[in-house]
Design an enzyme around this catalytic site. Structure first.
Site, short mmCIF file in Angstrom:
data_model
loop_
_atom_site.label_atom_id
_atom_site.label_comp_id
_atom_site.label_asym_id
_atom_site.label_seq_id
_atom_site.Cartn_x
_atom_site.Cartn_y
_atom_site.Cartn_z
N ARG A 233 0.94 -0.86 0.23
CA ARG A 233 -0.28 -0.08 -0.22
C ARG A 233 0.65 1.40 -0.28
O ARG A 233 2.00 1.27 0.33
CB ARG A 233 -0.94 -0.13 1.21
CG ARG A 233 -1.99 -0.85 1.37
CD ARG A 233 -2.89 -0.16 0.07
NE ARG A 233 -4.46 -1.52 0.19
CZ ARG A 233 -4.60 -2.42 -0.97
NH1 ARG A 233 -3.34 -3.08 -1.25
NH2 ARG A 233 -5.48 -3.02 -0.44
N GLU A 262 -2.52 7.40 -5.13
CA GLU A 262 -2.70 6.58 -6.77
C GLU A 262 -4.13 6.97 -6.31
O GLU A 262 -4.90 6.87 -7.66
CB GLU A 262 -2.21 5.58 -6.01
CG GLU A 262 -2.69 4.53 -5.26
CD GLU A 262 -2.89 3.19 -5.04
OE1 GLU A 262 -1.77 2.87 -5.36
OE2 GLU A 262 -3.95 2.41 -5.50
N HIS A 294 -1.09 -0.48 -9.88
CA HIS A 294 -2.01 -1.20 -8.31
C HIS A 294 -2.46 -2.60 -9.88
O HIS A 294 -3.20 -2.40 -9.38
CB HIS A 294 -3.13 -0.46 -7.56
CG HIS A 294 -3.41 -1.04 -6.56
ND1 HIS A 294 -3.43 -0.24 -5.26
CD2 HIS A 294 -2.85 -2.96 -6.64
CE1 HIS A 294 -3.43 -1.11 -3.81
NE2 HIS A 294 -3.63 -2.33 -4.66
P1 NAD Z 1 -1.38 -10.99 5.07
O1 NAD Z 1 -2.63 -11.08 5.95
O2 NAD Z 1 -1.10 -12.56 5.18
O3 NAD Z 1 0.44 -11.00 6.19
C1 NAD Z 1 -0.03 -9.91 5.88
C2 NAD Z 1 1.47 -10.13 7.34
O4 NAD Z 1 2.10 -8.61 7.69
C3 NAD Z 1 1.70 -11.10 8.39
O5 NAD Z 1 1.82 -11.18 8.22
C4 NAD Z 1 0.97 -10.10 9.53
O6 NAD Z 1 1.20 -10.28 10.66
C5 NAD Z 1 2.47 -9.00 9.32
N1 NAD Z 1 2.35 -7.60 9.24
C6 NAD Z 1 1.07 -6.86 9.98
N2 NAD Z 1 1.28 -5.62 10.66
C7 NAD Z 1 3.00 -5.76 10.73
C8 NAD Z 1 3.62 -5.19 11.10
N3 NAD Z 1 3.03 -3.46 11.58
N4 NAD Z 1 4.77 -5.02 10.91
C9 NAD Z 1 5.31 -5.82 9.81
N5 NAD Z 1 4.20 -7.22 9.58
C10 NAD Z 1 3.11 -7.11 9.96
O7 NAD Z 1 -1.32 -10.63 3.85
P2 NAD Z 1 -1.23 -10.71 2.31
O8 NAD Z 1 -2.04 -11.71 1.15
O9 NAD Z 1 0.36 -11.52 2.38
O10 NAD Z 1 -0.80 -9.55 1.85
C11 NAD Z 1 -0.59 -7.81 2.32
C12 NAD Z 1 -0.71 -7.19 1.85
O11 NAD Z 1 -0.72 -6.60 0.63
C13 NAD Z 1 -2.36 -6.53 1.96
O12 NAD Z 1 -2.02 -6.15 3.03
C14 NAD Z 1 -2.46 -5.23 0.58
O13 NAD Z 1 -2.56 -4.54 1.17
C15 NAD Z 1 -1.40 -6.13 -0.02
N6 NAD Z 1 -2.46 -5.85 -1.63
C16 NAD Z 1 -1.69 -5.56 -2.77
C17 NAD Z 1 -2.33 -6.42 -3.97
C18 NAD Z 1 -1.70 -5.06 -5.29
O14 NAD Z 1 -2.22 -5.40 -6.38
N7 NAD Z 1 -0.31 -4.54 -5.39
C19 NAD Z 1 -2.74 -7.30 -4.27
C20 NAD Z 1 -3.45 -8.14 -2.72
C21 NAD Z 1 -2.76 -7.40 -1.58
#
Ligand code: NAD
Length: 327
Positions: A233, A262, A294
């Protein structure tokens, strides 16, 4: 159950229509307009709405939806930082999402960005088309033998860790809730990760704690010549500090799929418009920055999975079943 799908593109319609025959009790209306204070009223007469990452679902919008009798918000994405969950709770609206629809789709795009920014393939392609076969400006660095730092080792972070291992990299990771250490990666503190990594890739969600995780202070702790990639994000990075860091020659390359400014433009063709903001343009003015809009999620497999899980979420709500994807 009638659901109004906001902000839809032809590809959304295609993948949802494919799944739709399996859900005869759900009726879908697709509209191009995105949800916001002016368009919330369009949901009158519907039971639920469906929205994407670029939606504005703040308290004002959610209260309007609540007053119209909306009981369900289906997010056809994983992240939900754009939804005021407290307001939704107060209005008795359930919010469901699609976690982990295709972690590889996003992780593969993160690596694609790292490689493009590093090896300048986007520029090399244009140069070759112009019969310019000189290599000036195209030099990169090897990833093999270097250290990758993964911030957030959920589904996408772990997929990225596997890809980095495939490239012959050592993988360090930081997470608030580390999984078990494995052969794949080694957990370290955030400071240690910043200090040791040659490639830093962000995969944690945007929360009040992670907003501007990458700022002047954390950039100062990074190695000189680091490659930074953000597919999570935009708010994870304080853009002004990133720009200052790029000007200080801190970064070898930067790859961004998401950025703070964005939301006004994402998924829109603005090529004929005079943009009223300038952060994106300033970032793009640097020869070592590569940006996409994105699109980390944008693969056939991911869109299939998003449509399937979103409709399963709606059906579970309709049948009063346990909402496993509630947030
Ligand atoms: P997920 O919930 O499986 O994993 C997120 C991880 O981040 C977890 O292990 C959590 O413990 C960790 N986390 C939370 N707070 C934290 C902190 N303060 N410091 C360090 N780690 C922390 O999520 P995911 O499915 O792996 O997705 C991750 C992110 O990717 C989503 O939140 C979303 O913002 C982003 N995303 C982007 C796209 C894109 O098109 N670019 C698509 C899907 C998701």
């Amino acid at each position: 159950m009638k659901i109004l799908f906001y902000g839809t593109k032809n590809y959304d319609e295609h993948f949802f229509q494919k799944q739709k025959p399996l859900y005869p009790d759900i009726s879908i209306t697709f509209i191009e307009a995105n949800i916001g204070p002016e368009t919330a009223a369009l949901a009158k007469g519907y039971d639920g709405i469906c929205a994407f990452v670029n939606a504005v679902l703040n308290r004002e919008v959610i209260r309007k939806l609540g007053h119209l009798g909306i009981k369900l918000i289906l997010m056809r994405c994983a992240g939900y930082n754009n939804v005021d969950l407290k307001a939704a709770g107060e209005m008795g609206i359930s919010v469901l999402r699609v976690p982990g629809y295709s972690p590889e789709a996003v992780a593969e795009h993160a690596m694609a960005l790292a490689l493009t920014a590093n090896r300048h393939t986007h520029k090399a392609y244009i140069k070759c088309r112009e019969n310019n076969f000189a290599l000036n400006g195209l030099m990169g660095v090897n990833l093999c033998g270097k250290t990758a730092g993964i911030v957030g080792t959920g589904k996408i972070g772990l997929a990225m860790a596997r890809i980095c291992r495939g490239f012959g990299m050592k993988v360090l990771a930081y997470d608030l809730f580390p999984q078990k250490d494995s052969d794949l990666l080694t957990y370290v503190s955030l400071d240690e990760l910043l200090k040791q990594s040659d490639l830093i890739s962000l995969h944690c969600p945007l929360t009040p704690e992670t907003r501007h995780l990458i700022c002047a202070e954390s950039i100062a702790k990074m190695k000189d010549g680091v490659i930074l990639v953000n597919t999570s994000r935009g708010g994870l990075i304080r853009t002004e500090d990133l720009i200052a860091g790029i000007r200080d020659h801190k970064f070898f390359a930067v790859g961004l799929d998401v950025y703070e400014e964005e939301s006004a433009y994402v998924y829109e063709d603005m090529s004929e418009q005079i943009l009223q903001t300038s952060t994106i343009q300033r970032l793009l003015s640097f020869p070592n920055v590569t940006m996409t809009s994105h699109q980390g999620f944008f693969t056939k497999e991911a869109l299939d999975s998003i449509a399937k899980t979103t409709l399963e979420n709606a059906q579970a709500f309709l049948e009063g079943k346990k909402l496993v994807n509630a947030v």
